[in-house]
Design an enzyme around this catalytic site. Structure first.
Site, PDB file in Angstrom:
ATOM      1  N   HIS A 101     -66.184 -11.241 -52.420  1.00  0.00           N
ATOM      2  CA  HIS A 101     -66.799 -11.941 -51.290  1.00  0.00           C
ATOM      3  C   HIS A 101     -68.166 -11.311 -51.021  1.00  0.00           C
ATOM      4  CE1 HIS A 101     -63.362 -14.377 -50.246  1.00  0.00           C
ATOM      5  NE2 HIS A 101     -62.576 -13.311 -50.273  1.00  0.00           N
ATOM      6  N   CYS A 106     -62.595 -15.771 -55.144  1.00  0.00           N
ATOM      7  CA  CYS A 106     -61.279 -15.315 -54.689  1.00  0.00           C
ATOM      8  C   CYS A 106     -60.198 -16.353 -55.010  1.00  0.00           C
ATOM      9  CB  CYS A 106     -61.337 -14.957 -53.210  1.00  0.00           C
ATOM     10  SG  CYS A 106     -59.986 -13.885 -52.668  1.00  0.00           S
TER      11      CYS A 106
END
Length: 510
Positions: free
Chosen positions: A452, A343
């Site tokens: 994630h 991310c």
């Protein structure tokens, strides 16, 4: 109560309050959820307001705290944002992003939160309780409080503790941490600060993290019961060697003690780190040692480096620059180093970070466009609204396999066509915008993804770790590692068994 038509009085809510932060509320709720599930009940976790950057995304794209997602897994159900209707995500300077029922609704300072968000917050908590009971009429809510329920300067604006307990007429347990010392004062002081109608809700006391022979606390237990007229329902032994600490399986304060690890992983401890539960699957690998890195150092001791997610990507990039870590990461990449970004970590591995709407910390810097570490030819532009969704994709590298996870990020990342390395950079997934990698001339790989939970994908994790082994001239493993989800189930079951052995839940239920 305003929801009696949807409420089965046989299944009275249970609420876990604590004498302080870190007393053990999260793990106690997780354990109770699994115990009740095994008894044939339909437990559902609930925490009115949580403050955390460790988040989960439900099937509708709604954000919630990871600790409530874990508690939902303990119940054997899918997480849903109404289990945590208010999520506050700290982003520095005493400000937080405010999430209501999974959706971002604004930014608030600590000073203005009560004035601007207290009443809307209470309404969304009541709405969420109604939603849960409408969907699950035979459920029993297992509610987690926050911090201490009797912070007298804050009690008038406390959305999470006694206000919820009174609204639901919940049977409350008061949990205290004996490891910290002063357990008698913690219990008596907390109860003395409650109003009589609040104290009546406390049906039992739980002593947590007791070291040594439990029989040595027999007199202490009797004294507490005589003084408070409230039963001590259990004395839970020290479990930290077996289970993660408070606040949702985070690894930040955990230390690995492998004497001879096969793989050594360094994770950059960013000031605004988010979603550190991403690394639980690595922590649960018997051959992997994790160390957290917070200052510049020679990184060549590590088999690979991870740059984690960030709540303030530009601010954290400035930290990497100013601390010297950015330079050390580059040096490591030129020495057969393997680097993986998740991310915000992916974004920082790129060449350019642009923040035209001041979403990612650029207000700390006069320039809204700064350079990334520059190891992947990627340009990220942060937009007004973030992306939150579950992911079902398929990997191309390092193997072909089904991938599940979720995205929580602001910004769109594209290949930087002006960069010479563009042709050497490849997609990791069939959904091209989810991740990229390139192989270094010096050996090693640079890779990053927006997903994630990527390491929860067992087959993908096995192939990636074997790739790391090859770059470091270590033997690859043919056998599959144990499923992380099975490992998580085992951890929850062991936790529930430990509580069941030391906690008289039948007294509470009756």
């Amino acid at each position: 109560m305003e929801f009696t038509e949807n409420y089965n009085p046989k299944n009275k809510p249970i609420m876990v309050l604590g004498t302080s932060s870190g007393a053990g509320k999260s793990l106690t709720v997780t354990a109770i959820c699994r115990i009740l599930k095994k008894l044939g009940e339909e437990p559902i976790p609930f925490k009115g307001q949580n403050m955390s950057n460790n988040a989960w995304v439900d099937s509708n794209g709604g954000e919630m705290a990871y600790s409530q997602a874990l508690q939902a897994f303990s119940c054997g159900i899918n997480p849903s944002s109404e289990m945590n209707p208010i999520l506050l995500k700290p982003q520095g300077d005493s400000t937080s992003e405010v999430i209501h029922l999974g959706k971002s609704v604004g930014i608030s300072t600590a000073k203005d939160y009560y004035k601007d968000w207290f009443m809307p917050g209470w309404e969304v908590i009541k709405k969420s309780i109604n939603i849960i009971y409408e969907k699950n009429k035979n459920c029993r809510l297992i509610i987690e409080g926050a911090g201490s329920p009797v912070e007298m300067n804050l009690i008038h604006r406390d959305l999470t503790n006694l206000r919820v307990a009174k609204y639901l007429d919940a049977s409350c347990i008061l949990v205290t941490d004996i490891e910290r010392g002063g357990v008698f004062a913690q219990i008596i002081g907390t109860l003395e600060l409650m109003k009589p109608e609040e104290r009546k809700l406390i049906k039992g006391i739980l002593i947590n993290r007791f070291r040594g022979d439990l029989s040595l606390f027999k007199e202490g237990k009797k004294w507490i019961e005589d003084k408070t007229k409230i039963p001590v329902l259990g004395i839970i032994p020290w479990l930290n060697d077996k289970f993660p600490p408070e606040d949702s399986l985070d690894l930040l304060e955990r230390k690995s003690y492998l004497s001879n690890p096969e793989i050594k992983v360094g994770i950059i401890k960013l000031p605004s780190i988010s979603n550190f539960s991403d690394f639980d699957p690595l922590e649960n690998e018997n051959s992997i040692l994790i160390e957290w890195i917070s200052e510049a150092q020679n990184l060549n001791q590590f088999d690979f480096i991870i740059i984690p997610g960030s709540k303030q990507t530009i601010k954290d990039q400035l930290f990497l620059n100013e601390s010297g870590l950015s330079k050390e990461i580059k040096n490591y990449s030129h020495n057969n180093g393997n680097i993986f970004g998740i991310c915000g970590g992916l974004q920082m591995l790129g060449t350019v970070l642009e923040d035209p709407f001041f979403k990612e910390g650029s207000n700390f810097n006069s320039d809204q466009s700064i350079k990334g570490i520059g190891l992947l030819p990627l340009k990220t532009t942060f937009l007004k609204h973030k992306i939150t969704r579950q992911i079902h994709s398929e990997s191309i590298w390092p193997n072909s396999t089904k991938i599940i996870g979720f995205e929580i990020h602001n910004g769109i990342t594209k290949l930087d066509s002006s960069h010479l390395d563009t042709l050497k950079t490849n997609h990791i997934f069939k959904d091209f915008d989810l991740g990229w990698y390139k192989e270094n001339r010096e050996g090693g790989t640079i890779a990053g993804t927006y997903i994630h939970g990527i390491f929860e994908n067992d087959e993908w994790r096995d192939h990636y770790i074997n790739l790391i082994r090859k770059t470091k001239n270590k033997l690859t493993l043919d056998k599959k590692s144990r499923s992380y989800k099975m490992k998580r189930e085992s951890i929850i079951n062991n936790l529930a068994n430990e509580f069941n052995n030391h906690f008289n839940i039948s007294l509470l239920l009756n």
